[in-house]
Design a protein around this motif. Structure first.
Motif, PDB file in Angstrom:
ATOM      1  N   MET A   1      20.860 -45.305  -9.502  1.00 57.03           N
ATOM      2  CA  MET A   1      21.589 -46.262 -10.318  1.00 57.03           C
ATOM      3  C   MET A   1      20.653 -47.370 -10.775  1.00 57.03           C
ATOM      4  O   MET A   1      19.974 -47.999  -9.974  1.00 57.03           O
ATOM      5  CB  MET A   1      22.744 -46.861  -9.509  1.00 57.03           C
ATOM      6  N   ARG A   2      20.623 -47.583 -12.066  1.00 61.31           N
ATOM      7  CA  ARG A   2      19.853 -48.673 -12.639  1.00 61.31           C
ATOM      8  C   ARG A   2      20.776 -49.846 -12.975  1.00 61.31           C
ATOM      9  O   ARG A   2      21.987 -49.744 -12.829  1.00 61.31           O
ATOM     10  CB  ARG A   2      19.118 -48.192 -13.897  1.00 61.31           C
ATOM     11  N   CYS A   3      20.187 -50.927 -13.424  1.00 65.21           N
ATOM     12  CA  CYS A   3      20.964 -52.093 -13.844  1.00 65.21           C
ATOM     13  C   CYS A   3      20.429 -52.604 -15.174  1.00 65.21           C
ATOM     14  O   CYS A   3      19.318 -52.258 -15.588  1.00 65.21           O
ATOM     15  CB  CYS A   3      20.872 -53.213 -12.801  1.00 65.21           C
ATOM     16  N   HIS A   4      21.238 -53.437 -15.819  1.00 62.91           N
ATOM     17  CA  HIS A   4      20.806 -54.122 -17.031  1.00 62.91           C
ATOM     18  C   HIS A   4      20.889 -55.625 -16.802  1.00 62.91           C
ATOM     19  O   HIS A   4      21.880 -56.132 -16.264  1.00 62.91           O
ATOM     20  CB  HIS A   4      21.675 -53.730 -18.226  1.00 62.91           C
ATOM     21  N   ALA A   5      19.822 -56.316 -17.186  1.00 62.83           N
ATOM     22  CA  ALA A   5      19.764 -57.774 -17.081  1.00 62.83           C
ATOM     23  C   ALA A   5      20.031 -58.373 -18.454  1.00 62.83           C
ATOM     24  O   ALA A   5      19.394 -57.988 -19.443  1.00 62.83           O
ATOM     25  CB  ALA A   5      18.398 -58.211 -16.565  1.00 62.83           C
ATOM     26  N   TYR A   6      20.974 -59.310 -18.500  1.00 64.33           N
ATOM     27  CA  TYR A   6      21.346 -59.975 -19.747  1.00 64.33           C
ATOM     28  C   TYR A   6      20.952 -61.447 -19.663  1.00 64.33           C
ATOM     29  O   TYR A   6      21.365 -62.156 -18.742  1.00 64.33           O
ATOM     30  CB  TYR A   6      22.851 -59.877 -19.989  1.00 64.33           C
ATOM     31  N   GLN A   7      20.166 -61.886 -20.621  1.00 67.87           N
ATOM     32  CA  GLN A   7      19.798 -63.295 -20.713  1.00 67.87           C
ATOM     33  C   GLN A   7      20.722 -63.959 -21.726  1.00 67.87           C
ATOM     34  O   GLN A   7      20.789 -63.548 -22.883  1.00 67.87           O
ATOM     35  CB  GLN A   7      18.337 -63.417 -21.150  1.00 67.87           C
ATOM     36  N   LEU A   8      21.441 -64.994 -21.277  1.00 71.12           N
ATOM     37  CA  LEU A   8      22.399 -65.691 -22.129  1.00 71.12           C
ATOM     38  C   LEU A   8      21.928 -67.117 -22.387  1.00 71.12           C
ATOM     39  O   LEU A   8      21.482 -67.800 -21.451  1.00 71.12           O
ATOM     40  CB  LEU A   8      23.775 -65.752 -21.455  1.00 71.12           C
ATOM     41  N   PRO A   9      22.024 -67.602 -23.625  1.00 73.00           N
ATOM     42  CA  PRO A   9      21.719 -69.017 -23.874  1.00 73.00           C
ATOM     43  C   PRO A   9      22.551 -69.904 -22.950  1.00 73.00           C
ATOM     44  O   PRO A   9      23.705 -69.586 -22.644  1.00 73.00           O
ATOM     45  CB  PRO A   9      22.111 -69.205 -25.346  1.00 73.00           C
ATOM     46  N   SER A  10      21.977 -71.000 -22.500  1.00 73.22           N
ATOM     47  CA  SER A  10      22.636 -71.820 -21.482  1.00 73.22           C
ATOM     48  C   SER A  10      24.015 -72.292 -21.915  1.00 73.22           C
ATOM     49  O   SER A  10      24.951 -72.330 -21.108  1.00 73.22           O
ATOM     50  CB  SER A  10      21.756 -73.019 -21.114  1.00 73.22           C
ATOM     51  N   ARG A  71      28.267 -50.373  -7.301  1.00 74.19           N
ATOM     52  CA  ARG A  71      28.418 -51.635  -8.024  1.00 74.19           C
ATOM     53  C   ARG A  71      27.332 -52.600  -7.563  1.00 74.19           C
ATOM     54  O   ARG A  71      27.150 -52.813  -6.362  1.00 74.19           O
ATOM     55  CB  ARG A  71      29.797 -52.237  -7.771  1.00 74.19           C
ATOM     56  N   ALA A  72      26.590 -53.167  -8.520  1.00 81.08           N
ATOM     57  CA  ALA A  72      25.531 -54.126  -8.205  1.00 81.08           C
ATOM     58  C   ALA A  72      25.487 -55.161  -9.317  1.00 81.08           C
ATOM     59  O   ALA A  72      25.102 -54.853 -10.451  1.00 81.08           O
ATOM     60  CB  ALA A  72      24.187 -53.418  -8.074  1.00 81.08           C
ATOM     61  N   GLY A 119      20.937 -68.546 -18.810  1.00 82.66           N
ATOM     62  CA  GLY A 119      21.490 -68.009 -17.576  1.00 82.66           C
ATOM     63  C   GLY A 119      21.216 -66.519 -17.552  1.00 82.66           C
ATOM     64  O   GLY A 119      20.929 -65.904 -18.591  1.00 82.66           O
ATOM     65  N   LEU A 120      21.289 -65.922 -16.378  1.00 82.89           N
ATOM     66  CA  LEU A 120      20.958 -64.504 -16.234  1.00 82.89           C
ATOM     67  C   LEU A 120      22.090 -63.787 -15.519  1.00 82.89           C
ATOM     68  O   LEU A 120      22.581 -64.249 -14.486  1.00 82.89           O
ATOM     69  CB  LEU A 120      19.663 -64.359 -15.424  1.00 82.89           C
ATOM     70  N   VAL A 121      22.505 -62.662 -16.085  1.00 85.47           N
ATOM     71  CA  VAL A 121      23.536 -61.831 -15.462  1.00 85.47           C
ATOM     72  C   VAL A 121      23.015 -60.400 -15.401  1.00 85.47           C
ATOM     73  O   VAL A 121      22.502 -59.875 -16.395  1.00 85.47           O
ATOM     74  CB  VAL A 121      24.863 -61.870 -16.255  1.00 85.47           C
ATOM     75  N   ILE A 122      23.139 -59.782 -14.239  1.00 83.75           N
ATOM     76  CA  ILE A 122      22.676 -58.408 -14.041  1.00 83.75           C
ATOM     77  C   ILE A 122      23.863 -57.555 -13.617  1.00 83.75           C
ATOM     78  O   ILE A 122      24.634 -57.937 -12.726  1.00 83.75           O
ATOM     79  CB  ILE A 122      21.554 -58.352 -12.988  1.00 83.75           C
ATOM     80  N   VAL A 123      23.997 -56.402 -14.268  1.00 84.11           N
ATOM     81  CA  VAL A 123      25.152 -55.527 -14.054  1.00 84.11           C
ATOM     82  C   VAL A 123      24.671 -54.083 -13.972  1.00 84.11           C
ATOM     83  O   VAL A 123      23.735 -53.686 -14.680  1.00 84.11           O
ATOM     84  CB  VAL A 123      26.171 -55.674 -15.208  1.00 84.11           C
ATOM     85  N   GLU A 124      25.324 -53.299 -13.131  1.00 83.18           N
ATOM     86  CA  GLU A 124      24.946 -51.888 -12.996  1.00 83.18           C
ATOM     87  C   GLU A 124      25.186 -51.118 -14.295  1.00 83.18           C
ATOM     88  O   GLU A 124      26.032 -51.496 -15.110  1.00 83.18           O
ATOM     89  CB  GLU A 124      25.732 -51.226 -11.858  1.00 83.18           C
ATOM     90  N   GLU A 125      24.440 -50.041 -14.475  1.00 84.75           N
ATOM     91  CA  GLU A 125      24.625 -49.171 -15.636  1.00 84.75           C
ATOM     92  C   GLU A 125      25.927 -48.387 -15.501  1.00 84.75           C
ATOM     93  O   GLU A 125      26.529 -48.325 -14.421  1.00 84.75           O
ATOM     94  CB  GLU A 125      23.451 -48.198 -15.751  1.00 84.75           C
ATOM     95  N   ASP A 126      26.358 -47.771 -16.600  1.00 86.71           N
ATOM     96  CA  ASP A 126      27.538 -46.913 -16.507  1.00 86.71           C
ATOM     97  C   ASP A 126      27.164 -45.631 -15.763  1.00 86.71           C
ATOM     98  O   ASP A 126      26.003 -45.417 -15.392  1.00 86.71           O
ATOM     99  CB  ASP A 126      28.121 -46.612 -17.891  1.00 86.71           C
ATOM    100  N   ASP A 127      28.143 -44.776 -15.531  1.00 93.35           N
ATOM    101  CA  ASP A 127      27.908 -43.609 -14.674  1.00 93.35           C
ATOM    102  C   ASP A 127      27.514 -42.350 -15.443  1.00 93.35           C
ATOM    103  O   ASP A 127      27.570 -41.246 -14.892  1.00 93.35           O
ATOM    104  CB  ASP A 127      29.129 -43.334 -13.799  1.00 93.35           C
TER     105      ASP A 127
END
Length: 256
Positions: A1-10, A71-72, A119-127
């Motif tokens: 399982m991989r994840c994706h990191a999303y960088q969001l403007p503050s 889930r990660a 800000g940074l949000v990291i979420v698991e990839e889909d299945d």
């Protein structure tokens, strides 16, 4: 399982922070996708990368990790970002993580230094990855890579998630030998007859680098070029590059 990191403007992160933190607990990926739609950077993190990152950032982040549910998720607010960047840019840590750093290196380079701009949000990839065609394999992992992912491999073995284990090993391997069902069965029969010392090794799923020489010698006893050409070729051409850890992937263990 991989994840994706999303960088969001503050300003986006702060406006949505309460919703993001609530959604990380149990929202679907589709619901999270709506909240993270205004990201200005998206980076894929390989299976080992997000694991070492989550471990290092545990004290400065909000995390939801449920391995049994695959889930990660993690969130770092703009206020904590500077501490994260300092942690990730540590020269010692960058050297330690270099063997598995791909998307992680891109993420570290992109995060602003000493500023609370994102800000940074990291979420698991889909299945989707779970439904790709798979095959029996012996996967070779370099010792410096194995030292980073070993605890995570054993954690997945403990909970019986051999699909995620194969994803982790495959993401960070030096090479792999593939076997058809028939050749995997034939290999097992040959091991019983000619190299029974390999039986507990394969049953354990992973063999560490410190036993590699003896495992390689035992495999050479069953690497008949007529019946196991791929194994024979790998042993002759590639096997002496490092003291590898080996992951014995039996896809029958991955049945959901």
């Amino acid at each position: 399982m991989r994840c994706h990191a999303y960088q969001l403007p503050s300003e986006v992160y702060r406006a949505l922070e309460a919703q993001i933190l609530e959604a990380l607990a149990d929202a679907s990926l589709e619901q999270l996708g709506y909240l993270l739609g205004d990201h200005d950077l998206k980076v894929e993190l390989l299976s080992g990368e997000w694991r070492v990152l989550f471990e290092a950032a545990r004290d400065i982040s909000y995390q939801v990790v449920k391995l049994g549910e695959r889930r990660a998720r993690m969130a770092i607010s703009p206020d904590e970002l500077s501490e994260l960047v300092t942690l990730l840019r540590s020269p010692e840590r960058q050297v330690d993580w270099a063997p598995i750093s791909f998307g992680l290196a891109e993420l570290v380079d992109a995060l602003p230094v000493g500023m609370d701009l994102v800000g940074l949000v990291i979420v698991e990839e889909d299945d989707d990855w779970m439904w790709r065609e798979s095959t029996h394999e012996i996967i070779a992992i370099r010792p410096e890579v194995y030292s980073l992912i070993e605890p995570h491999m054993h954690e997945l073995i403990k909970i019986g998630d051999f699909g995620a284990l194969a994803r982790l090993a495959g993401d960070h391997c030096e090479g792999a030998i593939e076997f058809s069902n028939q050749r995997w069965f034939d290999l097992g029969q040959a091991i019983v007859t000619h190299a029974p010392e390999l039986i507990p090794v394969i049953e354990a799923t992973v063999s560490p680098p410190d036993v590699y020489t003896s495992v390689r010698e035992a495999l050479s006893l069953v690497a008949d070029p007529r019946t196991q050409p791929s194994l024979d070729a790998w042993l002759r051409v590639h096997s002496d590059g490092h003291q590898y850890a080996l992951f014995f992937r039996d896809i029958r263990r991955e049945v959901e």
